[in-house]
Design a protein around this motif. Structure first.
Motif, short mmCIF file in Angstrom:
data_model
loop_
_atom_site.label_atom_id
_atom_site.label_comp_id
_atom_site.label_asym_id
_atom_site.label_seq_id
_atom_site.Cartn_x
_atom_site.Cartn_y
_atom_site.Cartn_z
N UNK A 71 0.85 -1.19 0.00
CA UNK A 71 0.00 0.00 0.00
C UNK A 71 0.88 1.23 0.00
N UNK A 72 0.46 2.24 -0.76
CA UNK A 72 1.27 3.45 -0.94
C UNK A 72 0.48 4.68 -0.52
N UNK A 73 1.15 5.58 0.17
CA UNK A 73 0.52 6.82 0.63
C UNK A 73 1.42 7.98 0.26
N UNK A 74 0.94 8.79 -0.69
CA UNK A 74 1.71 9.96 -1.14
C UNK A 74 1.33 11.18 -0.32
N UNK A 75 2.31 12.06 -0.13
CA UNK A 75 2.07 13.30 0.62
C UNK A 75 3.08 14.34 0.18
N UNK A 96 3.62 0.40 2.79
CA UNK A 96 3.34 -0.50 3.89
C UNK A 96 2.79 -1.81 3.33
N UNK A 97 2.74 -2.83 4.18
CA UNK A 97 2.19 -4.14 3.81
C UNK A 97 2.91 -4.75 2.63
N UNK A 98 4.18 -4.71 2.62
CA UNK A 98 4.96 -5.34 1.58
C UNK A 98 6.44 -5.13 1.85
N UNK A 117 10.62 -3.67 -4.66
CA UNK A 117 9.85 -2.98 -5.70
C UNK A 117 10.61 -1.81 -6.30
N UNK A 118 10.59 -1.75 -7.63
CA UNK A 118 10.98 -0.51 -8.27
C UNK A 118 9.87 0.50 -8.05
N UNK A 119 10.22 1.76 -7.97
CA UNK A 119 9.23 2.79 -7.66
C UNK A 119 9.22 3.86 -8.74
N UNK A 120 8.05 4.45 -8.93
CA UNK A 120 7.93 5.51 -9.92
C UNK A 120 7.00 6.60 -9.47
N UNK A 121 7.14 7.75 -10.09
CA UNK A 121 6.22 8.88 -9.92
C UNK A 121 5.62 9.20 -11.28
N UNK A 156 15.19 2.79 1.77
CA UNK A 156 14.59 1.48 2.01
C UNK A 156 14.41 1.20 3.50
N UNK A 157 15.21 1.82 4.33
CA UNK A 157 15.04 1.63 5.77
C UNK A 157 13.76 2.28 6.28
N UNK A 158 13.30 3.32 5.57
CA UNK A 158 12.08 4.03 5.95
C UNK A 158 10.90 3.68 5.06
N UNK A 159 11.12 2.76 4.10
CA UNK A 159 10.05 2.35 3.18
C UNK A 159 9.42 3.56 2.47
#
Length: 123
Positions: free
Chosen positions: A2-6, A24-26, A31-35, A73-76
């Motif tokens: 689950x992803x939460x943008x702010x 969270x929850x993963x 995972x590669x990440x994108x905007x 990655x330590x803070x997800x």
């Protein structure tokens, strides 16, 4: 996952914002990440992407040299530092996660999406 943008908001042209996307929850580091961003009446557009370790990044042509993607990655969490903002950067910004190792600009390759955060740049 689950992803939460702010971090979105209203800023004057030439200003800066930093977006955050908390996962969270993963297992974030797998995972590669994108905007991506979507302005009213327009298609969703690739902004930036980063590999699992953060060692490889890619940017859309319209933001190269102004935006920087990074991850902790330590803070997800993945970040998007946006400098020298322009009115045309106004959009809803979305973070997304992909199982691909290397950065990809293809929307269809992202399996998980956050809810979006509004960025408005005034002239």
């Amino acid at each position: 996952v689950q992803l939460q943008a702010s971090g979105g908001g209203l800023v004057q042209a030439g200003g800066s914002l930093r977006l955050s996307c908390a996962a969270s929850r993963g297992t974030f580091s797998t995972y590669g990440m994108g905007w991506f961003r979507q302005a009213p009446g327009k298609e969703r557009e690739f902004v930036a992407a980063i590999s699992l370790s953060g060692g490889t990044v890619d940017y859309g042509d319209s933001v190269k040299g102004r935006f920087t993607i990074s991850r902790d990655n330590a803070k997800n969490t993945v970040y998007l530092q946006m400098n020298s903002l322009r009115p045309e950067d106004t959009a809803v910004y979305y973070c997304a996660a992909t199982s691909r190792i290397y950065p990809t600009s293809a929307l269809s390759r992202y399996q998980y999406w956050g809810q979006g955060t509004q960025v408005t740049v005034s002239s």
